[in-house]
Design an enzyme around this catalytic site. Structure first.
Site, PDB file in Angstrom:
ATOM      1  N   ARG A   1       5.527   5.595  18.041  1.00  0.00           N
ATOM      2  CA  ARG A   1       5.060   5.539  16.958  1.00  0.00           C
ATOM      3  C   ARG A   1       3.576   6.341  16.970  1.00  0.00           C
ATOM      4  O   ARG A   1       3.561   6.972  15.927  1.00  0.00           O
ATOM      5  CB  ARG A   1       4.619   4.178  16.795  1.00  0.00           C
TER       6      ARG A   1
ATOM      7  N   ASN B   1      -4.963   2.267  -1.446  1.00  0.00           N
ATOM      8  CA  ASN B   1      -5.750   1.074  -1.449  1.00  0.00           C
ATOM      9  C   ASN B   1      -6.281   0.789  -2.813  1.00  0.00           C
ATOM     10  O   ASN B   1      -6.966  -0.347  -3.064  1.00  0.00           O
ATOM     11  CB  ASN B   1      -6.509   0.794  -0.509  1.00  0.00           C
TER      12      ASN B   1
ATOM     13  N   ASP C   1     -10.221   3.980   2.003  1.00  0.00           N
ATOM     14  CA  ASP C   1     -10.339   3.351   3.293  1.00  0.00           C
ATOM     15  C   ASP C   1     -11.127   4.305   4.422  1.00  0.00           C
ATOM     16  O   ASP C   1     -11.851   4.092   5.212  1.00  0.00           O
ATOM     17  CB  ASP C   1      -9.068   2.909   3.919  1.00  0.00           C
TER      18      ASP C   1
ATOM     19  N   LYS D   1       0.892  -1.245   0.094  1.00  0.00           N
ATOM     20  CA  LYS D   1       0.086  -0.009  -0.010  1.00  0.00           C
ATOM     21  C   LYS D   1       0.886   1.296  -0.010  1.00  0.00           C
ATOM     22  O   LYS D   1       0.221   2.430  -0.604  1.00  0.00           O
ATOM     23  CB  LYS D   1      -0.906   0.052   1.092  1.00  0.00           C
TER      24      LYS D   1
ATOM     25  N   GLY E   1      -0.707   2.007  13.272  1.00  0.00           N
ATOM     26  CA  GLY E   1      -0.302   1.509  12.013  1.00  0.00           C
ATOM     27  C   GLY E   1      -1.065   2.187  10.964  1.00  0.00           C
ATOM     28  O   GLY E   1      -1.414   3.286  10.937  1.00  0.00           O
TER      29      GLY E   1
END
Ligand code: ATR
Length: 286
Positions: free
Chosen positions: A158, A91, A106, A70, A132
């Site tokens: 993250r 996507n 998405d 992706k 993520g």
């Protein structure tokens, strides 16, 4: 049997098998009497450039892109929409007049799934678990809709990096919470109306796991959207039911991101009922 005249789309990933996307799109093509085929296109990471250019060479009108391509696919396309760039992932590819355009359905799919379940994100307070790829589409959607977001992730660096990126894009403030803070999370959930799980925790074969840290309570005022759809009924959604909260399973986002891709490729409204029935049947067989 496929004919030489069949219009082709497909799913590029590595590996690719048992795709629910293939089932729902093929059901939609067949129901509308379109001579279209949705093909599984396993493409090894080191062949991604060849594979992507091959779509155009072979006359495909589009494709879906899944793990692990992706992000990497972007550099092989002629154009990437602003939304896909902001999310950092493509996507869906549309091939139009020889140009390959990468987009992302998405975020839109997530919002439509929520709204269909009766949840309006505008002005809502939301808690998002995970930082993520799936979290990026969800954050984009929620911030674009004007929601206030608290982000919770196992690896705090993250989450912090993701928050910085989206705070810059939307001029919004994102609250960060570590997963160790059960009290803080219970409090954040007490003030929120929506909890979204974007982590894979609870997915087959680890169906007995929940992404909610132990000791965190859910209130009946919450809508709980688990993006895991395999299984459909997850431990988190069971906990939501027990708490009297509104459970929303992961098939809604899958359906609506697919419906948006379908319309981009075919120029027609997607037959939602057909696609939903195909997804229902296929997810029961799993
Ligand atoms: P995707 O791109 O499909 O969203 P990903 O990039 O692997 O998948 O991200 C998965 C997210 O789920 C990450 O936020 C990950 O946490 P880390 O950033 O700490 O890696 C989270 N995640 C995955 N497995 C987890 C687990 N067992 N417990 C808690 N969080 C987990």
């Amino acid at each position: 049997m496929e004919q030489g005249t069949t219009t082709r789309v497909g799913l590029m990933g590595w590996p690719v098998r048992h795709s629910l996307s293939a089932v729902m799109h093929q059901a939609a093509f067949d129901a509308l009497g379109l001579d279209w085929a949705y093909l599984l296109l396993p493409v090894a990471p080191e062949r991604l450039g060849d594979g992507t250019r091959g779509l155009r060479g072979l006359g495909f009108v589009g494709a879906n892109v899944t793990v692990p391509h992706k992000e990497a696919v972007m550099r092989h396309l002629d154009e990437v929409t602003m939304e896909a760039r902001a999310i950092g992932a493509v996507n869906t590819i549309v091939v139009r007049e020889g140009r390959m355009v990468g987009t992302n359905t998405d975020a839109l799919g997530f919002l439509r799934g929520l709204r269909e379940a009766g949840v309006e994100p505008r002005g809502a307070r939301a808690v998002v678990l995970g930082a993520g790829g799936a979290a990026r589409a969800v954050l984009y959607a929620l911030l674009a809709a004007g929601a206030q977001v608290t982000l919770v992730n196992r690896t705090s660096a993250r989450a912090a990096a993701l928050a910085r990126r989206f705070e810059g894009l939307f001029q919004a403030k994102i609250r960060l919470l570590g997963p160790g803070s059960a009290g803080g999370l219970t409090q954040a959930l007490g003030q929120a109306t929506l909890l979204v799980n974007t982590t894979p925790v609870g997915m087959t074969p680890h169906v007995d796991r929940s992404p909610l840290p132990a000791g965190v309570r859910l209130g009946s005022h919450l809508a709980v959207n688990d993006l895991v759809y395999n299984p459909r009924r997850t431990r988190l959604l069971d906990a939501a039911r027990v708490a009297g909260a509104t459970p929303i399973d992961g098939l809604g986002m899958l359906l609506h991101q697919g419906a948006a891709a379908f319309s981009l490729w075919t120029g027609r409204p997607a037959p939602l009922d057909i696609m939903r029935a195909a997804l229902d049947a296929a997810s029961r067989e799993r």
